[in-house]
Design a protein around this motif. Structure first.
Motif, mmCIF file in Angstrom:
data_model
loop_
_atom_site.group_PDB
_atom_site.id
_atom_site.type_symbol
_atom_site.label_atom_id
_atom_site.label_comp_id
_atom_site.label_asym_id
_atom_site.label_seq_id
_atom_site.Cartn_x
_atom_site.Cartn_y
_atom_site.Cartn_z
ATOM 1 N N PRO A 27 65.191 2.305 44.265
ATOM 2 C CA PRO A 27 66.366 3.169 44.111
ATOM 3 C C PRO A 27 66.254 3.993 42.835
ATOM 4 O O PRO A 27 65.777 3.518 41.806
ATOM 5 C CB PRO A 27 67.529 2.174 44.017
ATOM 6 N N MET A 28 66.705 5.243 42.909
ATOM 7 C CA MET A 28 66.707 6.114 41.744
ATOM 8 C C MET A 28 67.818 7.147 41.928
ATOM 9 O O MET A 28 68.367 7.305 43.015
ATOM 10 C CB MET A 28 65.346 6.785 41.537
ATOM 11 N N TYR A 29 68.172 7.803 40.839
ATOM 12 C CA TYR A 29 69.262 8.775 40.892
ATOM 13 C C TYR A 29 68.750 10.180 40.613
ATOM 14 O O TYR A 29 67.939 10.379 39.716
ATOM 15 C CB TYR A 29 70.362 8.395 39.897
ATOM 16 N N LEU A 30 69.242 11.147 41.384
ATOM 17 C CA LEU A 30 68.883 12.542 41.214
ATOM 18 C C LEU A 30 69.988 13.271 40.451
ATOM 19 O O LEU A 30 71.160 12.891 40.537
ATOM 20 C CB LEU A 30 68.697 13.207 42.579
ATOM 21 N N PRO A 31 69.639 14.319 39.717
ATOM 22 C CA PRO A 31 70.675 15.117 39.053
ATOM 23 C C PRO A 31 71.549 15.804 40.099
ATOM 24 O O PRO A 31 71.108 16.063 41.220
ATOM 25 C CB PRO A 31 69.873 16.127 38.229
ATOM 26 N N GLU A 32 72.785 16.087 39.737
ATOM 27 C CA GLU A 32 73.703 16.708 40.691
ATOM 28 C C GLU A 32 73.318 18.142 41.024
ATOM 29 O O GLU A 32 73.729 18.673 42.053
ATOM 30 C CB GLU A 32 75.128 16.663 40.144
ATOM 31 N N SER A 33 72.547 18.772 40.146
ATOM 32 C CA SER A 33 72.100 20.137 40.408
ATOM 33 C C SER A 33 70.798 20.378 39.655
ATOM 34 O O SER A 33 70.406 19.577 38.798
ATOM 35 C CB SER A 33 73.166 21.148 39.962
ATOM 36 N N GLY A 34 70.121 21.491 39.991
ATOM 37 C CA GLY A 34 68.885 21.829 39.309
ATOM 38 C C GLY A 34 67.689 21.064 39.835
ATOM 39 O O GLY A 34 67.759 20.353 40.851
ATOM 40 N N SER A 35 66.576 21.185 39.129
ATOM 41 C CA SER A 35 65.322 20.551 39.548
ATOM 42 C C SER A 35 65.413 19.029 39.480
ATOM 43 O O SER A 35 66.040 18.465 38.585
ATOM 44 C CB SER A 35 64.175 21.037 38.664
ATOM 45 N N CYS A 36 64.756 18.388 40.438
ATOM 46 C CA CYS A 36 64.729 16.921 40.500
ATOM 47 C C CYS A 36 63.414 16.361 39.974
ATOM 48 O O CYS A 36 63.213 15.138 39.974
ATOM 49 C CB CYS A 36 64.935 16.460 41.936
ATOM 50 N N ALA A 37 62.492 17.237 39.527
ATOM 51 C CA ALA A 37 61.133 16.817 39.189
ATOM 52 C C ALA A 37 61.101 15.765 38.089
ATOM 53 O O ALA A 37 60.383 14.765 38.184
ATOM 54 C CB ALA A 37 60.295 18.031 38.785
ATOM 55 N N GLU A 78 67.459 24.504 45.862
ATOM 56 C CA GLU A 78 66.712 24.287 44.633
ATOM 57 C C GLU A 78 66.266 22.837 44.505
ATOM 58 O O GLU A 78 65.116 22.545 44.135
ATOM 59 C CB GLU A 78 67.558 24.675 43.421
ATOM 60 N N GLN A 79 67.159 21.918 44.828
ATOM 61 C CA GLN A 79 66.805 20.498 44.761
ATOM 62 C C GLN A 79 65.695 20.170 45.752
ATOM 63 O O GLN A 79 64.723 19.497 45.405
ATOM 64 C CB GLN A 79 68.045 19.644 45.054
ATOM 65 N N LEU A 80 65.836 20.641 46.988
ATOM 66 C CA LEU A 80 64.846 20.341 48.024
ATOM 67 C C LEU A 80 63.483 20.931 47.673
ATOM 68 O O LEU A 80 62.448 20.272 47.845
ATOM 69 C CB LEU A 80 65.322 20.882 49.375
ATOM 70 N N GLN A 81 63.479 22.148 47.181
ATOM 71 C CA GLN A 81 62.212 22.774 46.824
ATOM 72 C C GLN A 81 61.529 22.023 45.697
ATOM 73 O O GLN A 81 60.309 21.808 45.721
ATOM 74 C CB GLN A 81 62.425 24.237 46.421
ATOM 75 N N SER A 82 62.311 21.576 44.717
ATOM 76 C CA SER A 82 61.711 20.830 43.602
ATOM 77 C C SER A 82 61.155 19.493 44.071
ATOM 78 O O SER A 82 60.111 19.033 43.587
ATOM 79 C CB SER A 82 62.747 20.619 42.491
ATOM 80 N N MET A 83 61.817 18.850 45.045
ATOM 81 C CA MET A 83 61.305 17.589 45.594
ATOM 82 C C MET A 83 59.985 17.802 46.331
ATOM 83 O O MET A 83 59.028 17.034 46.168
ATOM 84 C CB MET A 83 62.332 16.965 46.543
ATOM 85 N N LEU A 84 59.947 18.859 47.157
ATOM 86 C CA LEU A 84 58.733 19.156 47.914
ATOM 87 C C LEU A 84 57.572 19.491 46.976
ATOM 88 O O LEU A 84 56.443 19.006 47.170
ATOM 89 C CB LEU A 84 58.991 20.316 48.874
ATOM 90 N N GLU A 85 57.840 20.307 45.981
ATOM 91 C CA GLU A 85 56.783 20.681 45.038
ATOM 92 C C GLU A 85 56.295 19.464 44.261
ATOM 93 O O GLU A 85 55.092 19.309 44.014
ATOM 94 C CB GLU A 85 57.306 21.759 44.079
ATOM 95 N N TRP A 86 57.221 18.590 43.886
ATOM 96 C CA TRP A 86 56.837 17.375 43.155
ATOM 97 C C TRP A 86 55.956 16.488 44.032
ATOM 98 O O TRP A 86 54.936 15.950 43.575
ATOM 99 C CB TRP A 86 58.082 16.617 42.707
ATOM 100 N N CYS A 87 56.326 16.334 45.310
ATOM 101 C CA CYS A 87 55.541 15.502 46.232
ATOM 102 C C CYS A 87 54.139 16.070 46.428
ATOM 103 O O CYS A 87 53.150 15.323 46.463
ATOM 104 C CB CYS A 87 56.257 15.373 47.576
ATOM 105 N N LEU A 88 54.044 17.384 46.544
ATOM 106 C CA LEU A 88 52.733 18.009 46.700
ATOM 107 C C LEU A 88 51.875 17.799 45.455
ATOM 108 O O LEU A 88 50.683 17.494 45.550
ATOM 109 C CB LEU A 88 52.902 19.504 46.976
ATOM 110 N N GLU A 89 52.495 17.950 44.293
ATOM 111 C CA GLU A 89 51.758 17.791 43.043
ATOM 112 C C GLU A 89 51.297 16.356 42.831
ATOM 113 O O GLU A 89 50.170 16.107 42.376
ATOM 114 C CB GLU A 89 52.639 18.232 41.868
ATOM 115 N N ARG A 90 52.159 15.394 43.180
ATOM 116 C CA ARG A 90 51.846 13.983 42.958
ATOM 117 C C ARG A 90 51.190 13.326 44.166
ATOM 118 O O ARG A 90 50.910 12.138 44.148
ATOM 119 C CB ARG A 90 53.127 13.224 42.579
ATOM 120 N N ARG A 91 50.971 14.080 45.242
ATOM 121 C CA ARG A 91 50.379 13.553 46.477
ATOM 122 C C ARG A 91 51.188 12.362 47.011
ATOM 123 O O ARG A 91 50.662 11.303 47.336
ATOM 124 C CB ARG A 91 48.908 13.163 46.269
ATOM 125 N N VAL A 92 52.482 12.598 47.100
ATOM 126 C CA VAL A 92 53.429 11.605 47.613
ATOM 127 C C VAL A 92 53.998 12.131 48.930
ATOM 128 O O VAL A 92 54.317 13.318 49.058
ATOM 129 C CB VAL A 92 54.571 11.365 46.595
#
Length: 255
Positions: free
Chosen positions: A181-191, A227-241
């Motif tokens: 479990p982890m918490y995401l910010p309410e707005s902005g990048s989630c990276a 913005e949140q979704l895009q940051s999650m996708l970009e983070w997953c691509l970068e970290r190979r998750v």
């Protein structure tokens, strides 16, 4: 020859010892194997089932029982059963081929209908190809299969909280993965939040293999921003998750 006979005796003895230990363990577990015991232990963590049982025993809401319980813990709407029954009664007879093996990816006619529904509803603007759809018996089965394929025992799965507690069972019961479990910010990048959670998980011996997102969120009902979704996708691509998106409530509309 003597050495070979000794080795054979030793192997036989070890095998008998293991069989005895396995039999004793099976007795302790009520006759089931360790894998089944692990599933049962994981199921025990689904604490919300206890509350559902208490609500049902205490009496569910109805017009005749206005003081009864309304269960919000599962996606089960007992108030619309009469509407569903009426609609199902109008369904055409079940086709003959439905009783036999078919495409293991899902019946083509159904996948095409599903692709059309997705294209015309919450995925409007995208052309959904039926060839890219695979059908299984419910979200739990889909997630269990995916986790079995994508991870190794002990790998971590990041899950933004609060979340549907059944995800704990889906990650642990069969695949032996570890929900994180982890918490995401309410707005902005989630990276940054994702990196912190992944690093903490890895430090505890659970390298993160997947991010499991429920969008719209269960139980909050929120929809994550572009913005949140895009940051999650970009983070997953970068970290190979692996990015796994549960969008079971995508067509839930309140008016």
């Amino acid at each position: 020859m003597a050495d070979e006979e000794s080795r054979t005796d030793m192997v036989t003895s070890m095998s008998a010892s293991k069989q005895k230990a396995a039999a004793e363990q099976a007795d302790e577990l009520g006759g089931v194997g360790t894998r089944a015991a692990h599933v049962l232990a994981s199921f025990g963590g689904a604490y919300y089932f206890k509350g559902i049982g208490q609500a049902i025993q205490g009496g569910l809401w109805s017009e005749d029982n206005p003081e009864g319980y309304t269960v919000l813990a599962v996606a089960e709407n007992r108030q619309s059963i009469d509407i569903m029954q009426e609609r199902l009664a109008k369904v055409a007879p079940i086709p003959r081929q439905a009783f036999f093996y078919d495409d293991f990816q899902g019946v083509e006619r159904f996948r095409k209908a599903l692709a059309s529904m997705l294209t015309n509803t919450f995925m409007k603007g995208l052309e959904v190809d039926a060839a890219n759809i695979c059908v299984a018996t419910g979200c739990g089965a889909v997630l269990s299969n995916m986790f079995n394929m994508l991870g190794e025992k002990g790998d971590g799965v990041l899950i933004p909280a609060p979340y549907y507690p059944g995800f704990d069972f889906d990650t642990q019961a069969s695949a032996n993965l570890v929900p994180r479990p982890m918490y995401l910010p309410e707005s902005g990048s989630c990276a940054a939040a994702l990196s912190d959670a992944a690093d903490a998980s890895a430090a505890e011996g659970h390298p993160v293999r997947a991010l499991l997102l429920c969008n719209p969120n269960n139980p909050l009902g929120i929809i994550y921003s572009d913005e949140q979704l895009q940051s999650m996708l970009e983070w997953c691509l970068e970290r190979r998750v692996h990015f796994i998106s549960d969008e079971g409530y995508a067509n839930s509309i309140f008016d």
